[in-house]
Design an enzyme around this catalytic site. Sequence first.
Site, PDB file in Angstrom:
ATOM      1  N   HIS A  61       0.933  -1.140   0.094  1.00 45.39           N
ATOM      2  CA  HIS A  61      -0.013  -0.029   0.103  1.00 45.39           C
ATOM      3  C   HIS A  61       1.176   1.058  -0.039  1.00 45.39           C
ATOM      4  O   HIS A  61       2.144   1.207   0.211  1.00 45.39           O
ATOM      5  CB  HIS A  61      -1.017   0.052   1.146  1.00 45.39           C
ATOM      6  CG  HIS A  61      -0.338   0.021   2.550  1.00 45.39           C
ATOM      7  ND1 HIS A  61       0.403  -1.013   3.173  1.00 45.39           N
ATOM      8  CD2 HIS A  61      -0.462   0.877   3.748  1.00 45.39           C
ATOM      9  CE1 HIS A  61       0.680  -0.775   4.381  1.00 45.39           C
ATOM     10  NE2 HIS A  61       0.271   0.462   4.680  1.00 45.39           N
TER      11      HIS A  61
ATOM     12  N   ASP B 236       5.812   4.139   5.387  1.00 46.94           N
ATOM     13  CA  ASP B 236       6.478   3.174   6.128  1.00 46.94           C
ATOM     14  C   ASP B 236       6.571   2.220   5.435  1.00 46.94           C
ATOM     15  O   ASP B 236       7.278   1.114   5.731  1.00 46.94           O
ATOM     16  CB  ASP B 236       6.085   3.149   7.487  1.00 46.94           C
ATOM     17  CG  ASP B 236       4.608   2.675   7.471  1.00 46.94           C
ATOM     18  OD1 ASP B 236       3.950   3.366   6.492  1.00 46.94           O
ATOM     19  OD2 ASP B 236       4.381   1.964   8.525  1.00 46.94           O
TER      20      ASP B 236
ATOM     21  N   HIS C 261      -7.488  -0.947   4.958  1.00 46.29           N
ATOM     22  CA  HIS C 261      -6.388  -0.447   5.637  1.00 46.29           C
ATOM     23  C   HIS C 261      -6.418   0.769   4.627  1.00 46.29           C
ATOM     24  O   HIS C 261      -6.195   1.765   5.260  1.00 46.29           O
ATOM     25  CB  HIS C 261      -5.350  -1.168   5.880  1.00 46.29           C
ATOM     26  CG  HIS C 261      -3.989  -0.283   6.381  1.00 46.29           C
ATOM     27  ND1 HIS C 261      -4.193  -0.025   7.715  1.00 46.29           N
ATOM     28  CD2 HIS C 261      -2.862   0.053   6.051  1.00 46.29           C
ATOM     29  CE1 HIS C 261      -3.127   0.727   8.227  1.00 46.29           C
ATOM     30  NE2 HIS C 261      -2.237   0.889   6.978  1.00 46.29           N
TER      31      HIS C 261
ATOM     32  N   ASP D 145      -0.277  -4.271   5.837  1.00 47.81           N
ATOM     33  CA  ASP D 145      -0.856  -4.134   7.206  1.00 47.81           C
ATOM     34  C   ASP D 145      -2.177  -4.453   7.191  1.00 47.81           C
ATOM     35  O   ASP D 145      -3.308  -3.911   7.893  1.00 47.81           O
ATOM     36  CB  ASP D 145      -1.127  -2.339   7.248  1.00 47.81           C
ATOM     37  CG  ASP D 145       0.261  -1.894   7.616  1.00 47.81           C
ATOM     38  OD1 ASP D 145       1.036  -2.642   7.897  1.00 47.81           O
ATOM     39  OD2 ASP D 145       0.261  -0.495   7.925  1.00 47.81           O
TER      40      ASP D 145
ATOM     41  N   HIS E  86       4.535  -5.501  10.189  1.00 49.93           N
ATOM     42  CA  HIS E  86       5.195  -5.067  11.497  1.00 49.93           C
ATOM     43  C   HIS E  86       5.524  -6.021  12.606  1.00 49.93           C
ATOM     44  O   HIS E  86       5.055  -7.192  12.878  1.00 49.93           O
ATOM     45  CB  HIS E  86       4.122  -4.105  11.996  1.00 49.93           C
ATOM     46  CG  HIS E  86       4.068  -2.706  11.239  1.00 49.93           C
ATOM     47  ND1 HIS E  86       4.763  -1.571  11.557  1.00 49.93           N
ATOM     48  CD2 HIS E  86       3.008  -2.574  10.171  1.00 49.93           C
ATOM     49  CE1 HIS E  86       4.289  -0.614  10.639  1.00 49.93           C
ATOM     50  NE2 HIS E  86       3.229  -1.053   9.762  1.00 49.93           N
TER      51      HIS E  86
END
Length: 350
Positions: free
Chosen positions: A137, A141, A194, A218, A256
């Site tokens: 996406h 980050d 997201h 994510d 993450h």
Amino acid sequence: QSCHRPAGQRASPEPGSGGLPEGVEYIPTRKKGKNPMKPVGVAWYSLYARTRLGYLYYQRQVKKARERYPHGHSVPQPYCFPGMKILPIPVLSNNYSYLVIDTGSGQAAVIDPSDPLAVQAAIEEEGVMLEAIFCTHKHWDHSGGNEALCQKHSSCRVYGSALDAIPQLTNPLADREKVTVGCLTFEALATPGHTVGHMVYVLDGGPFGSAPCLFSGDLLFLAGCGRPFEGSPETMLSSLDVAMGLGEDTLLWPGHEYALECLTFASLLELDNSALEQKLQWAVQQRQEKRSTCPSTLGEEQTYNPFLRTHQPELQEALGLWQGVGEDTDTFRARVLKEVRRRKDLYQAT
């Protein structure tokens, strides 16, 4: 760096029984690395996702993370199979990029290159040719390293959804479209929620004797999932169901390192979940040694991830929710997901 090669479905390590090890105190909101998406509100998110202020904030996060974690926030464990290697690259304060290598040809792809210096260092150490960037996406980050890496590797193509403003995008992908890099085959799956254009990538592990590998960005974390910034609970539920349709042996490689926070939160919802208790104790031990907690498997996740357990009566009862007369099952599950998300956001804010 040695490689770990799973034999068939990867089993969870046996952490023993009981809660946290004696003497261990875990306060996730104080000890974990800063999440750049945490201080979020409608205005802040718009600035982060849609303006240059977001990019400047990302650059600041990169600089601080390089100073604080000169060797990365975690000790990664490469996974090797005959003909293929997956190298997690810890970047920023808690992100992961992934370098996936066809060891026969030396061709490689990277998923979500947050920090171009860290990714380039891994490319040089492995001695491979970067042919593709797969972006899940648009958030900086996950995409901030695209431009620098494309300048360094002229033949590199950038793949992702045209619905997201992904930097340097060269090859927009449709849902279920496949891309080959050397002998590696990736399938893109549209998983909005997201962001409107969020995609996950599934590596076909069959030719290498591996289970499928899900690079989830994510959408899905160990014991958690991403916030639906650009979608409804119904949209997010549908995307999670897409991921869960891949099979229980699928290896989950999240975007993450959120395992401790997510597992600790989940343990507050299901007090008598033995699989959750064991996984939490194992994760505490891993993080004490700064070791990565990925991958898990989708089969494991179904036993302790509350965002994947919206159909379970135990979780529904813990939340005080019951299906209404005439209420569609998926409508009810979306309501359960919304409540889990609400509680998770409150938990993060404390």
